[in-house]
Scaffold this motif. Structure first.
Motif, PDB file in Angstrom:
ATOM      1  N   SER A   1      38.536  45.601  35.413  1.00 59.96           N
ATOM      2  CA  SER A   1      38.674  46.088  36.786  1.00 59.96           C
ATOM      3  C   SER A   1      37.354  45.951  37.507  1.00 59.96           C
ATOM      4  O   SER A   1      36.301  46.248  36.957  1.00 59.96           O
ATOM      5  CB  SER A   1      39.110  47.556  36.763  1.00 59.96           C
ATOM      6  OG  SER A   1      39.121  48.075  38.072  1.00 59.96           O
ATOM      7  N   SER A   2      37.420  45.534  38.764  1.00 61.01           N
ATOM      8  CA  SER A   2      36.190  45.333  39.535  1.00 61.01           C
ATOM      9  C   SER A   2      35.633  46.607  40.128  1.00 61.01           C
ATOM     10  O   SER A   2      34.469  46.669  40.474  1.00 61.01           O
ATOM     11  CB  SER A   2      36.456  44.352  40.681  1.00 61.01           C
ATOM     12  OG  SER A   2      37.329  44.964  41.638  1.00 61.01           O
TER      13      SER A   2
ATOM     14  N   ASP B   1      48.906  32.888  31.421  1.00 62.88           N
ATOM     15  CA  ASP B   1      49.788  33.916  30.880  1.00 62.88           C
ATOM     16  C   ASP B   1      49.460  35.343  31.287  1.00 62.88           C
ATOM     17  O   ASP B   1      50.237  36.247  31.007  1.00 62.88           O
ATOM     18  CB  ASP B   1      49.784  33.858  29.339  1.00 62.88           C
ATOM     19  CG  ASP B   1      50.278  32.532  28.818  1.00 62.88           C
ATOM     20  OD1 ASP B   1      51.329  32.073  29.292  1.00 62.88           O
ATOM     21  OD2 ASP B   1      49.605  31.940  27.939  1.00 62.88           O
ATOM     22  N   GLY B   2      48.308  35.568  31.900  1.00 64.64           N
ATOM     23  CA  GLY B   2      47.910  36.925  32.251  1.00 64.64           C
ATOM     24  C   GLY B   2      48.408  37.338  33.622  1.00 64.64           C
ATOM     25  O   GLY B   2      49.311  36.722  34.196  1.00 64.64           O
ATOM     26  N   MET B   3      47.798  38.393  34.142  1.00 64.91           N
ATOM     27  CA  MET B   3      48.205  38.919  35.441  1.00 64.91           C
ATOM     28  C   MET B   3      46.962  39.423  36.171  1.00 64.91           C
ATOM     29  O   MET B   3      46.069  40.006  35.575  1.00 64.91           O
ATOM     30  CB  MET B   3      49.186  40.071  35.221  1.00 64.91           C
ATOM     31  CG  MET B   3      49.734  40.662  36.493  1.00 64.91           C
ATOM     32  SD  MET B   3      50.972  41.928  36.125  1.00 64.91           S
ATOM     33  CE  MET B   3      52.238  40.931  35.376  1.00 64.91           C
ATOM     34  N   VAL B   4      46.922  39.182  37.466  1.00 63.39           N
ATOM     35  CA  VAL B   4      45.859  39.707  38.314  1.00 63.39           C
ATOM     36  C   VAL B   4      46.508  40.498  39.437  1.00 63.39           C
ATOM     37  O   VAL B   4      47.417  40.004  40.107  1.00 63.39           O
ATOM     38  CB  VAL B   4      44.961  38.581  38.891  1.00 63.39           C
ATOM     39  CG1 VAL B   4      43.898  39.164  39.812  1.00 63.39           C
ATOM     40  CG2 VAL B   4      44.307  37.779  37.768  1.00 63.39           C
ATOM     41  N   LEU B   5      46.053  41.729  39.607  1.00 60.21           N
ATOM     42  CA  LEU B   5      46.507  42.577  40.709  1.00 60.21           C
ATOM     43  C   LEU B   5      45.343  42.735  41.667  1.00 60.21           C
ATOM     44  O   LEU B   5      44.209  42.948  41.238  1.00 60.21           O
ATOM     45  CB  LEU B   5      46.930  43.957  40.192  1.00 60.21           C
ATOM     46  CG  LEU B   5      47.932  43.999  39.039  1.00 60.21           C
ATOM     47  CD1 LEU B   5      48.147  45.426  38.569  1.00 60.21           C
ATOM     48  CD2 LEU B   5      49.239  43.363  39.449  1.00 60.21           C
ATOM     49  N   VAL B   6      45.605  42.626  42.962  1.00 58.55           N
ATOM     50  CA  VAL B   6      44.555  42.799  43.970  1.00 58.55           C
ATOM     51  C   VAL B   6      45.022  43.881  44.936  1.00 58.55           C
ATOM     52  O   VAL B   6      46.160  43.855  45.413  1.00 58.55           O
ATOM     53  CB  VAL B   6      44.247  41.490  44.726  1.00 58.55           C
ATOM     54  CG1 VAL B   6      43.146  41.717  45.752  1.00 58.55           C
ATOM     55  CG2 VAL B   6      43.849  40.383  43.750  1.00 58.55           C
TER      56      VAL B   6
ATOM     57  N   LEU C   1      39.002  33.785  42.513  1.00 58.45           N
ATOM     58  CA  LEU C   1      40.007  34.593  43.185  1.00 58.45           C
ATOM     59  C   LEU C   1      39.768  34.419  44.676  1.00 58.45           C
ATOM     60  O   LEU C   1      38.637  34.575  45.151  1.00 58.45           O
ATOM     61  CB  LEU C   1      39.863  36.067  42.791  1.00 58.45           C
ATOM     62  CG  LEU C   1      40.592  37.101  43.640  1.00 58.45           C
ATOM     63  CD1 LEU C   1      42.106  36.937  43.533  1.00 58.45           C
ATOM     64  CD2 LEU C   1      40.200  38.500  43.217  1.00 58.45           C
ATOM     65  N   THR C   2      40.799  34.055  45.422  1.00 57.83           N
ATOM     66  CA  THR C   2      40.660  33.864  46.856  1.00 57.83           C
ATOM     67  C   THR C   2      41.638  34.773  47.589  1.00 57.83           C
ATOM     68  O   THR C   2      42.853  34.680  47.388  1.00 57.83           O
ATOM     69  CB  THR C   2      40.923  32.396  47.262  1.00 57.83           C
ATOM     70  OG1 THR C   2      40.015  31.545  46.548  1.00 57.83           O
ATOM     71  CG2 THR C   2      40.736  32.197  48.753  1.00 57.83           C
ATOM     72  N   ILE C   3      41.091  35.673  48.420  1.00 52.07           N
ATOM     73  CA  ILE C   3      41.921  36.487  49.298  1.00 52.07           C
ATOM     74  C   ILE C   3      42.171  35.651  50.549  1.00 52.07           C
ATOM     75  O   ILE C   3      41.255  35.031  51.087  1.00 52.07           O
ATOM     76  CB  ILE C   3      41.233  37.823  49.622  1.00 52.07           C
ATOM     77  CG1 ILE C   3      41.055  38.630  48.328  1.00 52.07           C
ATOM     78  CG2 ILE C   3      42.040  38.617  50.654  1.00 52.07           C
ATOM     79  CD1 ILE C   3      40.262  39.909  48.476  1.00 52.07           C
ATOM     80  N   LYS C   4      43.414  35.619  50.998  1.00 49.08           N
ATOM     81  CA  LYS C   4      43.788  34.769  52.128  1.00 49.08           C
ATOM     82  C   LYS C   4      44.366  35.641  53.238  1.00 49.08           C
ATOM     83  O   LYS C   4      45.146  36.549  52.968  1.00 49.08           O
ATOM     84  CB  LYS C   4      44.834  33.750  51.671  1.00 49.08           C
ATOM     85  CG  LYS C   4      44.374  32.864  50.533  1.00 49.08           C
ATOM     86  CD  LYS C   4      45.508  32.120  49.855  1.00 49.08           C
ATOM     87  CE  LYS C   4      46.160  31.123  50.767  1.00 49.08           C
ATOM     88  NZ  LYS C   4      47.145  30.266  50.068  1.00 49.08           N
TER      89      LYS C   4
ATOM     90  N   ILE D   1      42.446  42.715  36.170  1.00 54.71           N
ATOM     91  CA  ILE D   1      42.851  41.544  35.388  1.00 54.71           C
ATOM     92  C   ILE D   1      43.458  42.033  34.082  1.00 54.71           C
ATOM     93  O   ILE D   1      42.825  42.784  33.339  1.00 54.71           O
ATOM     94  CB  ILE D   1      41.642  40.618  35.131  1.00 54.71           C
ATOM     95  CG1 ILE D   1      41.057  40.149  36.472  1.00 54.71           C
ATOM     96  CG2 ILE D   1      42.034  39.447  34.249  1.00 54.71           C
ATOM     97  CD1 ILE D   1      39.743  39.418  36.349  1.00 54.71           C
ATOM     98  N   ILE D   2      44.688  41.596  33.810  1.00 53.85           N
ATOM     99  CA  ILE D   2      45.430  42.070  32.651  1.00 53.85           C
ATOM    100  C   ILE D   2      45.801  40.878  31.768  1.00 53.85           C
ATOM    101  O   ILE D   2      46.666  40.077  32.132  1.00 53.85           O
ATOM    102  CB  ILE D   2      46.713  42.808  33.082  1.00 53.85           C
ATOM    103  CG1 ILE D   2      46.381  43.882  34.116  1.00 53.85           C
ATOM    104  CG2 ILE D   2      47.431  43.396  31.876  1.00 53.85           C
ATOM    105  CD1 ILE D   2      47.586  44.413  34.857  1.00 53.85           C
TER     106      ILE D   2
END
Length: 197
Positions: free
Chosen positions: A59-60, A98-103, A139-142, A167-168
């Motif tokens: 986690s950031s 295969d992982g997951m990213v939550l923003v 990671l790019t926020i759009k 990041i999971i």
């Protein structure tokens, strides 16, 4: 014939009597009060330390947007975007595959609660959408206008807004299986992984 039948009945009665006597004797011989408990044995060796269930989750923490980090207006498949690029070395190829990213995003200036991206609302005037994409180490926020055309503008600076990513890995603790994080609140996700708010 009557003699054989009478003999069988007599033998069956003796057999039943013998069986009942055996069962009564057996039940008394197995009484739990018969003896004393033995001494407690020595303690076994300590087991190896396990990892926390969230040991592989990254986690950031909350990071303030820097307005100067937004890109120039860019067209992508006929839709105009502003990008907010971030270098994130923990987004490995395994995470991409295969992982997951939550923003998450929150507007400090208006004291709005954290929202998972994609998010739509009045961000810079009118209606904008924040979304994101990941690539290896990036990671790019759009941001775009909901209409898809025109400059959505930029935002950032002290006390305006913040983002956070989680990041999971797929092979982490097994906590990712069969969960739909989009239906969970920010607080539920944080509590699920035992992270700091």
């Amino acid at each position: 014939m009557k003699t054989i039948s009478k003999t069988i009945q007599t033998n069956m009665s003796k057999y039943n009597y013998f069986l009942m006597a055996f069962l009564v004797a057996f039940s008394f011989s197995c009484s739990p009060e018969d003896g004393n408990d033995g001494a407690v044995g020595p303690a076994g060796p300590a087991g190896a330390n396990g990892q926390d269930g969230n040991a592989n989750v990254i986690s950031s923490g909350w990071v303030e947007y820097d307005e100067s980090n937004w890109s120039a207006l860019t067209s992508e498949f006929g839709i105009e975007y502003r990008y907010y690029p971030l270098s994130v070395s923990t987004i490995t190829q395994d995470i991409v595959d295969d992982g997951m990213v939550l923003v998450y995003n929150r507007f400090v200036i208006s004291n709005t609660p954290a929202s998972m991206l994609p998010y739509s609302g009045n961000i810079t005037g009118g209606e904008q959408t924040l979304s994101f994409e990941i690539e290896l180490n990036d990671l790019t926020i759009k941001m775009r206008n909901v209409s898809g055309s025109g400059d959505p503008g930029t935002f950032g600076g002290p006390g305006i807004a913040e983002y956070r990513y989680i990041i999971i890995p797929a092979s982490g603790s097994g906590k990712t299986s069969n969960l739909n994080y989009s239906k969970m609140t920010y607080e539920e996700v944080i509590n699920h992984f035992n992270l700091e708010l």
